[in-house]
Enzyme design. Structure first.
Site, PDB file in Angstrom:
ATOM      1  CG  HIS A  20      25.099  22.975  29.798  1.00  0.00           C
ATOM      2  ND1 HIS A  20      26.375  23.243  30.226  1.00  0.00           N
ATOM      3  CD2 HIS A  20      25.165  21.750  29.223  1.00  0.00           C
ATOM      4  CE1 HIS A  20      27.181  22.231  29.912  1.00  0.00           C
ATOM      5  NE2 HIS A  20      26.459  21.330  29.283  1.00  0.00           N
ATOM      6  CD  GLN A 338      12.992  14.119  26.667  1.00  0.00           C
ATOM      7  OE1 GLN A 338      13.472  13.979  25.546  1.00  0.00           O
ATOM      8  NE2 GLN A 338      13.701  13.951  27.753  1.00  0.00           N
ATOM      9  CD1 TRP A 356      21.697  15.218  35.951  1.00  0.00           C
ATOM     10  CD2 TRP A 356      21.744  12.983  35.878  1.00  0.00           C
ATOM     11  NE1 TRP A 356      21.422  14.744  37.218  1.00  0.00           N
ATOM     12  CE2 TRP A 356      21.434  13.376  37.203  1.00  0.00           C
ATOM     13  CE3 TRP A 356      21.810  11.609  35.583  1.00  0.00           C
ATOM     14  CZ2 TRP A 356      21.210  12.455  38.239  1.00  0.00           C
ATOM     15  CZ3 TRP A 356      21.580  10.698  36.616  1.00  0.00           C
ATOM     16  CH2 TRP A 356      21.285  11.126  37.920  1.00  0.00           C
ATOM     17  CG  ASN A 357      18.985  18.053  31.658  1.00  0.00           C
ATOM     18  OD1 ASN A 357      18.828  18.629  32.722  1.00  0.00           O
ATOM     19  ND2 ASN A 357      20.021  18.304  30.861  1.00  0.00           N
ATOM     20  CB  SER A 358      16.811  12.324  28.897  1.00  0.00           C
ATOM     21  OG  SER A 358      16.724  13.288  27.872  1.00  0.00           O
ATOM     22  CD  GLU A 361      13.532  16.256  31.060  1.00  0.00           C
ATOM     23  OE1 GLU A 361      13.979  17.414  31.129  1.00  0.00           O
ATOM     24  OE2 GLU A 361      13.445  15.624  29.980  1.00  0.00           O
ATOM     25  CG  ASP A 377      26.402  12.940  31.533  1.00  0.00           C
ATOM     26  OD1 ASP A 377      26.413  13.062  30.297  1.00  0.00           O
ATOM     27  OD2 ASP A 377      25.492  13.406  32.231  1.00  0.00           O
ATOM     28  CD  GLN A 378      24.851  10.961  26.322  1.00  0.00           C
ATOM     29  OE1 GLN A 378      25.010  10.131  25.432  1.00  0.00           O
ATOM     30  NE2 GLN A 378      24.782  12.267  26.074  1.00  0.00           N
TER      31      GLN A 378
HETATM   32  C1  UDX Z   1      23.944  17.273  27.289  1.00  0.00           C
HETATM   33  C2  UDX Z   1      24.732  15.954  27.420  1.00  0.00           C
HETATM   34  O1  UDX Z   1      24.743  15.271  26.205  1.00  0.00           O
HETATM   35  C3  UDX Z   1      24.181  15.132  28.546  1.00  0.00           C
HETATM   36  O2  UDX Z   1      24.815  13.876  28.599  1.00  0.00           O
HETATM   37  C4  UDX Z   1      24.403  15.900  29.813  1.00  0.00           C
HETATM   38  O3  UDX Z   1      23.977  15.138  30.921  1.00  0.00           O
HETATM   39  C5  UDX Z   1      23.700  17.242  29.722  1.00  0.00           C
HETATM   40  O4  UDX Z   1      24.111  17.960  28.561  1.00  0.00           O
HETATM   41  P1  UDX Z   1      21.653  16.451  25.967  1.00  0.00           P
HETATM   42  O5  UDX Z   1      22.416  15.473  25.167  1.00  0.00           O
HETATM   43  O6  UDX Z   1      20.919  17.459  25.242  1.00  0.00           O
HETATM   44  O7  UDX Z   1      22.552  17.144  27.108  1.00  0.00           O
HETATM   45  O8  UDX Z   1      20.626  15.530  26.815  1.00  0.00           O
HETATM   46  P2  UDX Z   1      19.747  15.801  28.090  1.00  0.00           P
HETATM   47  O9  UDX Z   1      20.582  16.016  29.297  1.00  0.00           O
HETATM   48  O10 UDX Z   1      18.805  14.673  28.177  1.00  0.00           O
HETATM   49  O11 UDX Z   1      18.968  17.161  27.791  1.00  0.00           O
HETATM   50  C6  UDX Z   1      18.087  17.308  26.725  1.00  0.00           C
HETATM   51  C7  UDX Z   1      16.923  18.177  27.151  1.00  0.00           C
HETATM   52  O12 UDX Z   1      16.213  18.538  25.978  1.00  0.00           O
HETATM   53  C8  UDX Z   1      15.949  17.474  28.093  1.00  0.00           C
HETATM   54  O13 UDX Z   1      15.578  18.352  29.119  1.00  0.00           O
HETATM   55  C9  UDX Z   1      14.762  17.145  27.198  1.00  0.00           C
HETATM   56  O14 UDX Z   1      13.511  17.196  27.872  1.00  0.00           O
HETATM   57  C10 UDX Z   1      14.842  18.191  26.123  1.00  0.00           C
HETATM   58  N1  UDX Z   1      14.337  17.681  24.842  1.00  0.00           N
HETATM   59  C11 UDX Z   1      15.044  16.753  24.140  1.00  0.00           C
HETATM   60  C12 UDX Z   1      13.135  18.158  24.368  1.00  0.00           C
HETATM   61  O15 UDX Z   1      12.464  18.983  25.025  1.00  0.00           O
HETATM   62  N2  UDX Z   1      12.672  17.678  23.180  1.00  0.00           N
HETATM   63  C13 UDX Z   1      13.359  16.777  22.428  1.00  0.00           C
HETATM   64  O16 UDX Z   1      12.871  16.405  21.356  1.00  0.00           O
HETATM   65  C14 UDX Z   1      14.577  16.292  22.928  1.00  0.00           C
END
Ligand code: UDX
Length: 458
Positions: A20, A338, A356-358, A361, A377-378
């Protein structure tokens, strides 16, 4: 910084989770670059992780015009985040009063809030803003297909939760593609309640903004009649991934990456490395960790694998002898930069949980994927990457075996199908850049939002 009477001051409110904070911080950066003063207000539970050891103050400048502030969520900021339902419940009980106090404190300091933006976990901000006479918009931080799905099943027709659904512009969605948090078998009860409240309050929000872009989700934004038109302002990801390497690097990581990740990637040939990460929340069960580990080993590809130990533990669950056995082939790290990893020329593909962020990206980096969705949401995002954008394959079964891991890695990195996926990923990268370029769709929507901020409030 004392603000002048003309300064617009936007408060962005979000839950204290990495998934978030990241898009909100990028959004803050886009607004701050247009001269708007920003406060990112988040729950106290994230204070220790966000501020880390070096940052002593409760508020600090992340960038010239951006400050972080924390409001109480009724939890001890030193305790680990254990249970989503528990955290959301406390946030809802304690957050409104504490946030109202923060807004008042800022006013006394000469930093009057002139506009508020909420994210999905804090729908009560809409009431607070209304009470204060401050305009409020919603920033939806997942894809609009998920927004429309939740709207349909939570707000209009709960009976549709368990049957396949059709939405314009998307392949036929099977229940396994649905976001899991609204599923009848979900143990998270508070999230559907929060979303229902959010949808009920939409009449009081000025704009609904989405972290996506029209070129990626062109039709879905229209599909649920009765919904506010969502204006897409994404991808809200670091500008370095969008062709602006010199833009300020806004970052607030909750964990620390070891320094060797990038130098290790530098030592590998172009297009040779598999990057594996399941984001900031998911932790694989031990048996799955073991299969993943041996699958990576037998793939014989170089890999960098982020294994984040569970809260309050250093136990990675890696099989005995694994690290010694893959020396020279791969590295395992607790966290990594990342964005830099995804933009590194050595990368071949990303085995991702499809947060969603990954997802955004990897789309912007033009890197093909092996989709391994876990929850929330994955599954929908995985469907997007594999069936709509055609930039990867999906690990399918419940317990994914080492052979399946090896097979998917080979499919995404070798042969004709892999070449097609690479081309599709390169097209996605161009689309993402076009959306934020001058006169691009997201850029125009962002300007419309900035105009709204400028036209409203004192
Ligand atoms: C959560 C939910 O799980 C996800 O499904 C939803 O869409 C957003 O909130 P998360 O599981 O952390 O997020 O995944 P993601 O949305 O991909 O966000 C992770 C963030 O952490 C990305 O911006 C990624 O670049 C960053 N990250 C992750 C790092 O910088 N380093 C890492 O080793 C892992």
């Amino acid at each position: 910084m004392e603000m002048g009477s003309e300064t617009k001051h936007v408060m962005l409110v979000c839950y204290a989770a990495q998934g978030h904070i990241n898009p909100v911080l990028q959004f803050a950066g886009r607004l701050a670059s247009r001269g708007i003063s920003i406060t990112v207000a988040t729950a106290a539970i994230g204070r220790q992780r966000i501020l880390k050891d070096g940052d002593k103050a409760t508020a600090f400048e992340a960038d010239g015009n951006i400050k972080f502030e924390f409001f109480s969520d009724g939890s001890d900021p030193l305790m680990p985040i254990k249970d989503l339902d528990d955290c959301l419940g406390r946030l809802e009980r304690e957050g409104p009063e504490s946030l109202a106090g923060l807004v008042e404190d800022l006013r006394v300091q000469g930093r009057k809030v002139t506009y508020m933006v909420t994210t999905p976990f804090t729908p009560w901000v809409i009431d607070l803003a209304k009470g204060l006479g401050v305009p409020c918009s919603l920033l939806w931080i997942q894809c609009c297909a998920v927004y429309g799905y939740y709207y349909r099943v939570l707000h209009r027709n709960r009976a549709e939760m368990e049957v396949p659904l059709t939405f314009p512009g998307l392949p036929h969605l099977k229940p396994e593609d649905f976001p899991t948090l609204a599923s009848p078998s979900s143990t998270y009860n508070r999230f559907p309640l929060l979303l229902t409240q959010l949808y009920e309050k939409l009449g009081d929000v000025k704009m609904v903004l989405g972290n996506s872009f029209n070129e990626l989700e062109p039709e879905e934004i229209w599909f649920a009649e009765g919904l506010h038109l969502m204006k897409l302002v994404g991808p809200l990801i670091p500008q370095a991934l969008l062709g602006c390497p010199t833009a300020p690097r806004l970052r607030k990581d909750m964990w620390v990456a070891p320094s060797n990740c990038l130098s290790w990637l530098d030592s590998k040939p172009e297009g040779s490395v598999v990057y594996v990460s399941l984001g900031s929340v998911s932790v694989l069960p031990p048996k799955q960790t073991e299969e993943m580990a041996w699958g990576l080993k037998i793939s014989r590809r170089a890999f960098i694998w982020v294994v984040k130990p569970p809260e309050n533990s250093s136990e990675t669950g890696l099989p005995e002898g694994f690290l010694e056995g893959v020396e020279g082939q791969g590295i395992v790290v607790p966290w990594c930069p990342q964005v830099e990893v995804l933009s590194h020329p050595s990368l071949a593909c990303f085995l991702t949980h499809c947060g969603w962020n990954s997802t955004l990206e990897t789309v912007a980096a033009g890197v093909p994927v092996i989709a391994f969705p876990q929850w929330t949401d994955q599954p929908t995002n995985a469907m997007f990457l594999v069936d709509v954008l055609r930039v990867g394959v999906r690990l399918k079964v419940d317990l994914v075996t080492r052979d399946e891991v090896e097979r998917c890695i080979a499919e995404v990195t070798d042969g004709e199908k892999a070449t097609e996926m690479k081309k599709a990923a390169a097209r996605c990268k161009e689309m993402a850049r076009a959306s934020v370029a001058k006169c691009g769709s997201s850029e125009r929507n962002m300007q419309a939002f900035v105009d709204d901020i400028m036209d409203n409030g004192p």
